[in-house]
Design a protein around this motif. Structure first.
Motif, PDB file in Angstrom:
ATOM      1  N   ILE A 202       0.849  -1.195   0.000  1.00 39.45           N
ATOM      2  CA  ILE A 202       0.000   0.000   0.000  1.00 39.45           C
ATOM      3  C   ILE A 202       0.884   1.244   0.000  1.00 39.45           C
ATOM      4  O   ILE A 202       1.806   1.359   0.818  1.00 39.45           O
ATOM      5  N   VAL A 203       0.637   2.145  -0.951  1.00 41.25           N
ATOM      6  CA  VAL A 203       1.459   3.351  -1.090  1.00 41.25           C
ATOM      7  C   VAL A 203       0.578   4.570  -1.356  1.00 41.25           C
ATOM      8  O   VAL A 203      -0.460   4.469  -2.012  1.00 41.25           O
ATOM      9  N   TYR A 223       9.461  -1.381  -5.943  1.00 40.89           N
ATOM     10  CA  TYR A 223       8.603  -1.985  -4.920  1.00 40.89           C
ATOM     11  C   TYR A 223       7.419  -2.710  -5.564  1.00 40.89           C
ATOM     12  O   TYR A 223       7.038  -3.808  -5.132  1.00 40.89           O
ATOM     13  N   ALA A 224       6.818  -2.079  -6.573  1.00 37.77           N
ATOM     14  CA  ALA A 224       5.665  -2.694  -7.243  1.00 37.77           C
ATOM     15  C   ALA A 224       6.060  -4.012  -7.906  1.00 37.77           C
ATOM     16  O   ALA A 224       5.290  -4.992  -7.872  1.00 37.77           O
ATOM     17  N   ARG A 225       7.254  -4.069  -8.501  1.00 37.04           N
ATOM     18  CA  ARG A 225       7.703  -5.312  -9.128  1.00 37.04           C
ATOM     19  C   ARG A 225       7.941  -6.395  -8.068  1.00 37.04           C
ATOM     20  O   ARG A 225       7.583  -7.567  -8.270  1.00 37.04           O
ATOM     21  N   ILE A 226       8.531  -6.000  -6.952  1.00 42.41           N
ATOM     22  CA  ILE A 226       8.760  -6.965  -5.865  1.00 42.41           C
ATOM     23  C   ILE A 226       7.430  -7.514  -5.359  1.00 42.41           C
ATOM     24  O   ILE A 226       7.264  -8.720  -5.149  1.00 42.41           O
ATOM     25  N   LYS A 259       0.676   0.727 -12.078  1.00 40.20           N
ATOM     26  CA  LYS A 259      -0.577   0.113 -12.512  1.00 40.20           C
ATOM     27  C   LYS A 259      -1.198  -0.597 -11.308  1.00 40.20           C
ATOM     28  O   LYS A 259      -0.951  -1.780 -11.079  1.00 40.20           O
ATOM     29  N   PRO A 260      -1.992   0.123 -10.542  1.00 41.60           N
ATOM     30  CA  PRO A 260      -2.536  -0.474  -9.317  1.00 41.60           C
ATOM     31  C   PRO A 260      -3.600  -1.523  -9.594  1.00 41.60           C
ATOM     32  O   PRO A 260      -4.299  -1.483 -10.614  1.00 41.60           O
TER      33      PRO A 260
END
Length: 428
Positions: A202-203, A223-226, A259-260
């Protein structure tokens, strides 16, 4: 009844943690445009917009007419047990605007409830209660949302329904000091090793209460890729950053090309009426398989207000105004930075701007002078906010309808207040 009488009554019946700004709290009684009037007839430029909520300002005729039409039907509330035309139309618009494939929308009453719902869906979708959140973040005041808030002083309970791993926002470390890891993404990967797979990352695209800090785009993308590699849901908390407030983007996450899977929203969507919600991939939101409703979420009046707000934002191109007016205001903040040694680090996106107040000799945060500064602004007729990890950040976020003339007046007041607050805090 005087304002002092009202304040005394406030303190007798409300919890001690419901605090107010200013040594003599304001009692506001009317407003128009970007100007609010208090009980003594004193006018103030509102450059905090009810904490970024009154996105259009006050007394907007088109907004009022839309509410009047709904009130004329006699129906303010029906609950989600019945079909609500305005709710369906608003959900359709938001699903289309979100860019999320096969999006579903659920309405609640606040940003706290929106983030709570997003976390509920993520845990149901993944079967995990492990959440990655950022340092200096703020996601609400419930047990779940405070548990994933990384801002010191805003997690009142030592108990949590989640296993939380905090990742650096690029400015502070996961341990809470102001020396982030050399490679924050690698640090996160190392700390995730051996743990249960995370349910969500969550960001906030721009951290709100944390002082309008924009985390580095490259860092958020890593972070999103992780998170994706671990099967976690990406939740973008857009409670403060949506609807064009950041100027360059309609959604804050677009600043970072994210891309959430889930977007949460509230605040400015209904220009002051309570409304929040979640837009998510249907497979994520439909993971909540037991019964759930929101009694007031998506009620006819609030959804009508939201539709009118969106229409006004788009018809008057207020996203463009947020960008151009915000650039003008940021330029003036940079001038203050250059001329006042206790004012530093002007920053922000669109009409979401901030400066820090520090001791000019040590460079350390100076929350006392920051409070003196907002008092001085109030005395000159300008309302702004406070925030940040140390409570020393001036937060400036007027309605998106703000004019260049009002920005010029506000910056004059900010400069005058800077001189006053510096003198007031100087050692005797």
């Amino acid at each position: 009844m005087t304002s002092q009488d009202l304040h005394d009554r406030h303190r007798r019946v409300l919890p001690r943690w419901v605090t107010t700004y200013y040594e003599q709290p304001l009692r506001l009684v009317s407003a128009t445009g970007r100007t609010i009037t208090d009980a003594h007839g004193r006018d103030y430029l509102d450059f905090f917009a009810g904490i970024l909520t009154n996105s259009l300002g006050y007394g907007v005729a088109e907004f009022r007419r839309a509410l009047d039409r709904q009130l004329d039907t006699g129906i303010v509330h029906t609950s989600t047990l019945y079909l609500i035309d305005a709710q369906v139309r608003l959900a359709e618009r938001l699903a289309e605007q979100s860019g999320i494939d096969d999006a579903a929308v659920f309405f609640v009453n606040s940003g706290t409830e929106a983030n709570d719902t997003a976390l509920l869906a993520a845990t149901c979708h993944t079967g995990s209660n492990h959440v990655i959140a950022l340092t200096d973040s703020y996601h609400g005041r419930s047990l779940t949302s405070t548990a994933v808030s990384g801002l010191p002083g805003w997690r009142p309970s030592p108990y949590s329904p989640f296993q939380v791993t905090f990742a650096s926002n690029g400015r502070t470390s996961p341990n809470g000091d102001e020396h982030p890891p050399e490679d924050p993404a690698a640090d996160l990967e190392a700390r995730l090793a051996g743990q249960a797979p995370p349910a969500a990352l969550i960001v906030e695209p721009v951290q709100g209460l944390g002082g309008f800090h924009t985390p580095p785009t490259a860092l958020l993308q890593r972070y999103a890729r992780i998170a994706a590699e671990h099967g976690a849901v990406l939740i973008c908390d857009e409670v403060q950053t949506a609807w064009g407030r950041t100027g360059r983007a309609w959604w804050g996450h677009q600043l970072h090309r994210l891309k959430p899977d889930v977007i949460t929203f509230a605040k400015g969507i209904a220009n002051g009426l309570p409304l929040g919600g979640v837009i998510a991939r249907r497979d994520v939101l439909d993971s909540v398989t037991d019964k759930s409703i929101s009694t007031f979420g998506g009620n006819p009046l609030a959804c009508t207000a939201a539709l009118a707000t969106l229409d006004y934002l788009l018809d008057h191109d207020l996203q463009r105004n947020a960008e151009t007016a915000g650039q003008s205001l940021l330029t003036e903040l940079r001038r203050l930075d250059a001329t006042h040694p206790h004012m530093t680090n002007p920053r922000g996106q669109g009409l979401m701007l901030a400066m820090d107040i520090v001791d000019p000799h040590t460079g350390q945060p100076d929350p006392g002078t920051a409070r003196a500064h907002i008092e001085a602004c109030r005395a000159q007729g300008l309302l702004i906010g406070l925030g940040g990890r140390h409570g020393n950040t001036l937060r400036i976020a007027p309605p998106l309808t703000v004019t260049e003339e009002e920005i010029a007046e506000a910056t004059w007041i900010l400069a005058a207040a800077a001189q006053h607050s510096a003198t007031a805090s100087a050692p005797a």
